[in-house]
Design a protein around this motif. Structure first.
Motif, mmCIF file in Angstrom:
data_model
loop_
_atom_site.group_PDB
_atom_site.id
_atom_site.type_symbol
_atom_site.label_atom_id
_atom_site.label_comp_id
_atom_site.label_asym_id
_atom_site.label_seq_id
_atom_site.Cartn_x
_atom_site.Cartn_y
_atom_site.Cartn_z
ATOM 1 N N SER A 722 0.818 -1.213 0.000
ATOM 2 C CA SER A 722 0.000 0.000 0.000
ATOM 3 C C SER A 722 0.852 1.264 0.000
ATOM 4 O O SER A 722 0.422 2.317 -0.487
ATOM 5 C CB SER A 722 -0.933 0.000 1.222
ATOM 6 N N GLN A 723 2.080 1.211 0.534
ATOM 7 C CA GLN A 723 2.930 2.399 0.578
ATOM 8 C C GLN A 723 3.305 2.859 -0.836
ATOM 9 O O GLN A 723 3.356 4.060 -1.113
ATOM 10 C CB GLN A 723 4.193 2.117 1.403
ATOM 11 N N ASN A 724 3.603 1.903 -1.720
ATOM 12 C CA ASN A 724 3.906 2.273 -3.113
ATOM 13 C C ASN A 724 2.704 2.957 -3.764
ATOM 14 O O ASN A 724 2.834 3.931 -4.509
ATOM 15 C CB ASN A 724 4.311 1.054 -3.912
ATOM 16 N N PHE A 725 1.528 2.435 -3.477
ATOM 17 C CA PHE A 725 0.312 3.024 -4.031
ATOM 18 C C PHE A 725 0.114 4.442 -3.496
ATOM 19 O O PHE A 725 -0.221 5.375 -4.238
ATOM 20 C CB PHE A 725 -0.889 2.143 -3.693
ATOM 21 N N ILE A 726 0.311 4.619 -2.184
ATOM 22 C CA ILE A 726 0.115 5.941 -1.567
ATOM 23 C C ILE A 726 1.100 6.951 -2.157
ATOM 24 O O ILE A 726 0.747 8.098 -2.467
ATOM 25 C CB ILE A 726 0.270 5.843 -0.035
ATOM 26 N N ARG A 727 2.382 6.538 -2.332
ATOM 27 C CA ARG A 727 3.371 7.452 -2.910
ATOM 28 C C ARG A 727 2.999 7.843 -4.339
ATOM 29 O O ARG A 727 3.106 9.022 -4.731
ATOM 30 C CB ARG A 727 4.761 6.806 -2.890
ATOM 31 N N SER A 728 2.578 6.873 -5.140
ATOM 32 C CA SER A 728 2.198 7.177 -6.532
ATOM 33 C C SER A 728 0.990 8.103 -6.580
ATOM 34 O O SER A 728 0.930 9.046 -7.383
ATOM 35 C CB SER A 728 1.894 5.883 -7.288
ATOM 36 N N PHE A 729 -0.017 7.828 -5.691
ATOM 37 C CA PHE A 729 -1.220 8.653 -5.679
ATOM 38 C C PHE A 729 -0.903 10.080 -5.252
ATOM 39 O O PHE A 729 -1.383 11.054 -5.845
ATOM 40 C CB PHE A 729 -2.250 8.024 -4.727
ATOM 41 N N ARG A 730 -0.089 10.241 -4.177
ATOM 42 C CA ARG A 730 0.248 11.580 -3.690
ATOM 43 C C ARG A 730 1.085 12.351 -4.722
ATOM 44 O O ARG A 730 0.958 13.568 -4.863
ATOM 45 C CB ARG A 730 1.014 11.472 -2.378
ATOM 46 N N LYS A 731 1.949 11.643 -5.442
ATOM 47 C CA LYS A 731 2.751 12.297 -6.474
ATOM 48 C C LYS A 731 1.869 12.852 -7.583
ATOM 49 O O LYS A 731 2.151 13.914 -8.149
ATOM 50 C CB LYS A 731 3.763 11.304 -7.046
ATOM 51 N N LYS A 732 0.768 12.145 -7.885
ATOM 52 C CA LYS A 732 -0.114 12.568 -8.962
ATOM 53 C C LYS A 732 -1.134 13.601 -8.500
ATOM 54 O O LYS A 732 -1.380 14.618 -9.170
ATOM 55 C CB LYS A 732 -0.830 11.346 -9.538
#
Length: 747
Positions: A722-732
């Motif tokens: 989930s951390q990878n997903f959160i980082r990608s979402f916040r970056k976008k």
């Protein structure tokens, strides 16, 4: 005794130089002395004009002061307001007495007049006159022009008149004091020497007084020029004025701060000329004496310098020919004749020697000489060869002639032959020769213990010749080197070795240095063929895309790799056959019609029989690759969009699975690089960016429409945690998934 031309060639220039020095030195002295005399005379004239200014100014100021003082007395006010009738005898006598007193203080011979503007009378020379209304108005108008000034100067027919309004310190003038200075009075007061020019100019540059006749006066333009130039300069000085005859007039001036008059005198040319006369005579006599000395010295120097020439002429003189007067030309002609004869002999010897030596080397390489002839010629041409010497034959052939002035192959071979002579030392070779219309030959030699070292030297020499040919003539050459041999009688066989080595270069590439020893070694084991699959794949992708620039960038490295790793002609033939077969297979897949046409039916034979790598490149580039690229460009626009849409459709339906461009390429039967290029070209982004963007779009929808935990959303979208997903979402989106859900639900 008649002198020679050499004597006069020395005597005349030295004499002219001496005359020039004397004239220059005398001119410098004369100019310096003239300036000094002019300055001295000018200083005297300057003192005179300054003294005149001070004297006249003092007298005029006395008159002005006397009238100004008188105008402040009660008696003046009483008299000036009196009608001056016969009953006013006492006032009349008082006024005459006062004017007489003023006359004793001023200049002698000045006529004084007092005019009453209120009572309209004037007193001059003891006589009272009644003024008419016109005369009174004229006096008043003259003062009105002066803008309230207490003084007014004017030039009269007989001199200068001073008009002074009284009272001096009152704006309203009740009377006018007139002081008439005649020319005789001015001449007597100024004490001017005869023939001295004195000019007095008013503020406007108009002449008030002059001592010269009308013929000798300065022009009005010159006077105005003096007045204009002296306004912003020092009170005293000198000016140069243009004369009427085009000459220069030197004027010395003294300007008055009291009444803005300018006192001018002219520098007398006769006085200057008289002062310079002794100097002119002295300089002339000195010049004559110095010139006589210079002639004698120059004559002696010329005699001394021509002695060596006469001695040389006598030494070279031919009794059968008369001696000429110009020794230098005669000596030069004699020396030129000797040098020319020597050069002719040397040229004759040198001209024949290279031809004979070149023919000897050609006969040696073609085995046309006996052993005795070989030994005799070696000694004749100075070759230091003994029984321990080892020989190597080096042949050079032209790969490409270039496009410059040396494009003719015969001329280029002669140039290469000259280049060999410059690069390889003469102690290591015989004379280089052109063997035939395609080949240049050089026979090298060394001692038997330096064969390995000689191989390295030959490699260095060959590289220099290749680089020089490329840089200077835009031509490419290749070098073939024979195996070492000990008997010169085997030079013909060595030449054949070098030719065989050069044949190998035709299959391996241009600008090659090939040693026969390298290609003659056989391989005991199987040969592993090298084939550049990666470069071929990149080329085929560029052809499918119809990208000519990319095809050009990948084709030449591919051909270079093929030739580099083909150690013999058979390897190159196999590699070329495989490459052409793969091109035919690609053509069948993409639907192009280039290789299978009637014009390319003999492509195999042309590629395998060509003798030049550049021809192989030209055939493949311009007759195969570029036509295939052009054919694909017409189909690419329709195919690219279809393939890119297929990839996008797979992403939209299988976004929650493990997707990669490699897996999609296997399904669509294309290479990953090809699909990546198409997708980027059609969608303006990479495949990974598109996949991540679509997954985040789905994530935004799930965060708003469902209660699915963020961990489950990340897992379903293919994220490892989930951390990878959160980082990608916040970056976008610049917010975390949780914050995004909360923000949307609150709206």
């Amino acid at each position: 005794m008649r002198k020679s031309r050499t004597f006069y060639n020395i005597f005349i220039p030295v004499l002219l130089l001496s005359v020039g020095i004397v004239i220059g030195f005398g001119s410098y002295i004369y100019i310096s002395t003239t300036n000094s005399v002019v300055d001295r005379v000018g200083d005297g004239q300057q003192s005179l004009i300054t003294q005149i200014r001070n004297t006249l100014e003092q007298k005029i100021q006395t008159i002005e002061y006397a009238f100004a003082t008188y105008s402040t007395t009660p008696s003046f006010r009483s008299v000036i307001n009196s009608p001056m009738t016969e009953q006013q005898f006492e006032a009349y006598r008082e006024l005459r007495s006062q004017l007489g007193y003023i006359a004793t203080m001023g200049l002698e011979g000045v006529q004084y007049t007092l005019v009453s503007l209120q009572q309209k009378w004037s007193l001059s020379n003891g006589t009272v006159f009644r003024l008419t209304s016109e005369e009174t108005e004229e006096f008043q108008n003259q003062f009105a022009k002066q803008e309230g000034s207490g003084l007014y100067w004017t030039k009269t027919a007989d001199g200068i008149r001073l008009l002074q309004g009284l009272p001096a310190h009152s704006k309203k003038k009740q009377a006018v004091a007139l002081s008439d200075l005649s020319l005789q009075t001015l001449n007597r007061s100024l004490l001017v020497k005869p023939n001295t020019s004195i000019y007095i100019l008013n503020r406007q540059g108009e002449p008030l007084y002059t001592t010269r006749s009308d013929q000798e006066q300065l022009s009005n333009q010159q006077m105005k020029l003096i007045s204009e130039r002296t306004v912003k300069q020092a009170q005293t000085g000198q000016l140069e004025l243009p004369g009427t005859a085009g000459d220069k007039i030197i004027a010395l001036y003294a300007r008055s701060d009291y009444n803005s008059w300018t006192y001018v005198t002219l520098l007398d040319p006769k006085e200057v000329s008289g002062a310079l006369m002794p100097i002119r005579i002295g300089l002339f006599v000195m010049g004559i004496v110095i010139m006589a000395l210079m002639v004698i010295i120059t004559y002696m120097i010329s005699i001394y310098l021509t002695k060596p020439f006469r001695k040389i002429q006598k030494s070279l003189a031919d009794a059968s020919k008369p001696m000429v007067k110009d020794e230098v030309d005669w000596i030069i002609q004699s020396i030129d004749s000797i040098v020319s004869e020597k050069k002719d002999l040397e040229q004759l010897i040198q001209l024949e020697k290279p031809k004979l030596e070149s023919q000897f080397v050609l006969n040696l390489l073609q085995n046309r000489l006996t052993r005795e002839e070989v030994e005799k010629n070696l000694e004749r041409f100075g070759y230091n060869i003994d029984s321990s010497s080892v020989f190597i034959t080096m042949l050079i052939q032209v790969d490409r002639c270039g496009e410059g002035s040396l494009s003719d192959k015969d001329v280029l071979l002669l140039t290469v032959n000259q280049l060999v002579q410059e690069i390889i030392p003469a102690t290591e070779r015989m004379l280089p020769v052109v063997l035939n219309e395609r080949t240049q030959a050089t026979l090298l030699f060394c001692s038997s213990d330096k064969v390995a070292e000689m191989r390295n030297l030959i490699s260095q020499y060959a590289k220099k010749m290749i680089i020089s040919s490329r840089d200077y003539w835009n031509a490419s050459v290749s070098v073939g080197v024979s195996a070492p041999y000990e008997d010169l009688m085997n030079s013909r066989e060595a030449c054949a070795m070098s030719l065989e080595a050069l044949y190998q270069r035709l299959k391996l590439g241009k600008e090659s240095v090939i040693f026969y020893e390298d290609i003659s070694r056989g391989n005991t084991g199987p040969t592993l063929l090298h084939y550049p699959k990666d470069l071929e794949s990149q080329l085929f992708d560029a052809i499918r895309l119809g990208d000519k620039d990319e095809a050009t960038r990948t084709l030449y490295p591919l051909l270079a790799d093929m030739m580099k790793h083909s150690q013999n002609p058979m390897n190159l033939e196999i590699t070329l056959i495989r490459f052409v077969n793969n091109l035919i297979h690609l053509e069948q897949l993409i639907g192009a019609e280039v290789l299978l046409t009637q014009s390319n039916a003999t492509l195999y034979q042309r590629l395998l029989n060509t003798l030049n790598p550049e021809e192989i490149e030209h055939i493949l580039v311009h007759e195969v690759i570029y036509p295939m690229v052009v054919s694909m460009q017409e189909k690419a626009n329709h195919q690219f969009r279809s393939v890119a849409d297929q990839i996008a459709a797979i992403v939209r339906t299988e976004y929650d699975q493990d997707l990669s461009l490699e897996s999609i390429s296997e399904r669509l039967h294309y290479t990953p690089n090809y699909l990546s290029s198409i997708f980027r070209k059609e969608y303006g982004m990479t495949f990974s960016d598109y996949l991540m963007g679509f997954r985040l779009e789905v994530a935004r929808k799930w965060l708003v429409d469902t209660d699915m935990p963020i961990k489950d959303i990340a897992e379903r979208l293919g994220y490892q945690n989930s951390q990878n997903f959160i980082r990608s979402f916040r970056k976008k989106e610049h917010v975390t998934p949780g914050a995004y859900r909360k923000m949307k639900l609150e709206l």
